[in-house]
Design an enzyme around this catalytic site. Structure first.
Site, PDB file in Angstrom:
ATOM      1  N   GLY A  66      41.325  32.175  32.523  1.00  0.00           N
ATOM      2  CA  GLY A  66      40.159  31.641  31.835  1.00  0.00           C
ATOM      3  C   GLY A  66      38.977  32.576  31.950  1.00  0.00           C
ATOM      4  N   GLY A 115      44.894  30.600  34.156  1.00  0.00           N
ATOM      5  CA  GLY A 115      44.967  29.788  32.950  1.00  0.00           C
ATOM      6  C   GLY A 115      46.130  30.145  32.050  1.00  0.00           C
ATOM      7  N   GLU A 138      43.299  32.844  42.337  1.00  0.00           N
ATOM      8  CA  GLU A 138      42.016  32.116  42.394  1.00  0.00           C
ATOM      9  C   GLU A 138      41.276  32.257  43.719  1.00  0.00           C
ATOM     10  OE1 GLU A 138      44.017  30.868  38.896  1.00  0.00           O
ATOM     11  OE2 GLU A 138      44.743  30.975  40.960  1.00  0.00           O
ATOM     12  N   ASP A 146      44.434  25.797  39.700  1.00  0.00           N
ATOM     13  CA  ASP A 146      44.144  24.659  38.826  1.00  0.00           C
ATOM     14  C   ASP A 146      45.096  24.651  37.637  1.00  0.00           C
ATOM     15  OD1 ASP A 146      42.958  26.864  37.547  1.00  0.00           O
ATOM     16  OD2 ASP A 146      41.303  25.672  36.753  1.00  0.00           O
TER      17      ASP A 146
END
Length: 338
Positions: A66, A115, A138, A146
């Site tokens: 992302g 992502g 991350e 996530d």
């Protein structure tokens, strides 16, 4: 005229999606996320679309994750609305892919992180080449695994998911198959023919015709050590187990962990342990709570993105600086719903 960052087409019996931000390694922005949502809504009940084919443009990346730089800028400005919109809509797409009633075929022939994994992991087949590189990096930017990976990672074999989440270990294509992130290994030279067969037949089973046995995983020699060390339920327990191993591999893992945000490591481990007991929707809900508290209320995310992606100095100043200084009650407080 600017080319679309997500190119949707109908080819033969397939709906095709091309992530088209090659200079940004096809990183997801809010416009792309909304176009994904539109494609899911349009194609899920369209009987003429037998499957979806997802690819990345440019030859280097499937999707590198992302657009966290934009998230950081909004956090610095104290603007919660775009951050909430980005993660809420992204996670809705992840769930939409999981619920999509047809094969969602990801052709991963390059970098796929964060992502990007969220766009592939919840459906399949997930096809990787020898040029694939998968990771959940991350903790280096003080975020956490996530896009629904808090559901997926605890369900990988042994403690592989915890190892990947905490260290950000990078897996090649074969590694990804052995770890359970990918389903099939297809050499790059066969990818175009596989794509053509998928378009022509609308049958995801044709992947089997092109797949080859994945070479041995690079982590195979350390497989038992991964389970021994990363099955512990606290970060200090993992550190102690790695120290007890006394191997070069264990020392390298310790060195990696010591570079990461101590808060992020602790949050990520707690999230995975919770995720093991939740369904996908429950995991996405936990993640959404954390995006608010971690992005806006703790300084490490802004500092991590600055260090890795903005200034690129590789010298973050974490708060607190070490795992030994992390207070468990402060970690649990980040999970609390308002």
């Amino acid at each position: 005229m600017t080319e679309a960052s997500l190119i949707l087409n109908r080819e033969g019996q397939a709906g095709t999606i091309l992530m088209n931000r090659p200079k940004a390694l096809n990183a997801l922005d809010i416009g792309m996320i909304r176009d994904f949502a539109a494609a899911i809504a349009q194609w899920k009940d369209d009987a003429s679309v037998k499957l979806v084919i997802l690819e990345g443009a440019g030859g280097r990346a499937f999707c590198a994750g992302g657009d966290v730089r934009a998230v950081r800028e909004a956090a610095i400005a104290g603007d919660r609305a775009p951050v909430t919109a980005f993660f809420t809509e992204e996670y809705a797409v992840n769930e939409g892919i999981a619920l999509f009633p047809k094969p969602w075929v990801s052709l991963i022939d390059g970098v796929c992180m964060g992502g990007g994994i969220g766009l592939a992991i919840h459906n399949g087949p997930r096809v990787v080449s020898e040029h694939a590189l998968l990771a959940m990096p991350e903790t280096a930017i003080a975020l956490f695994p996530d896009v629904g990976t808090s559901y997926i990672l605890p369900r990988l074999p042994g403690a592989i998911g915890t190892w990947l989440a905490l260290t950000g270990a990078r897996l090649n294509g074969a590694d990804s198959v052995h770890a359970g992130l990918a389903t099939h290994f297809v050499p790059r030279e066969k990818m175009a023919a596989l794509r053509a067969a998928l378009v022509e037949t609308g049958d995801a089973k044709v992947v089997e015709r092109f797949a080859e046995p994945a070479p041995e995983a690079s982590f195979a020699p350390h497989r038992e050590a991964i389970d021994r060390c990363f099955s512990k339920d606290t970060m200090l327990g993992i550190v102690a187990a790695l120290e007890a191993e006394g191997t070069e591999w264990a020392a390298a893992q310790l060195k990696t962990l010591r570079r990461m945000s101590p808060t992020s490591l602790s949050v990520s481990l707690e999230l995975l342990r919770r995720g093991a007991k939740l369904n996908l929707r429950g995991c996405l809900d936990e993640e959404l709570v954390l995006t608010s508290s971690v992005v806006h209320e703790h300084p490490d995310f802004r500092e991590g993105v600055r260090s890795v992606l903005v200034d690129k100095d590789g010298s973050p100043s974490w708060t607190p600086k070490t795992l030994e200084e992390v207070m468990p009650e402060k970690i649990l407080a980040l999970f609390r719903k308002d």
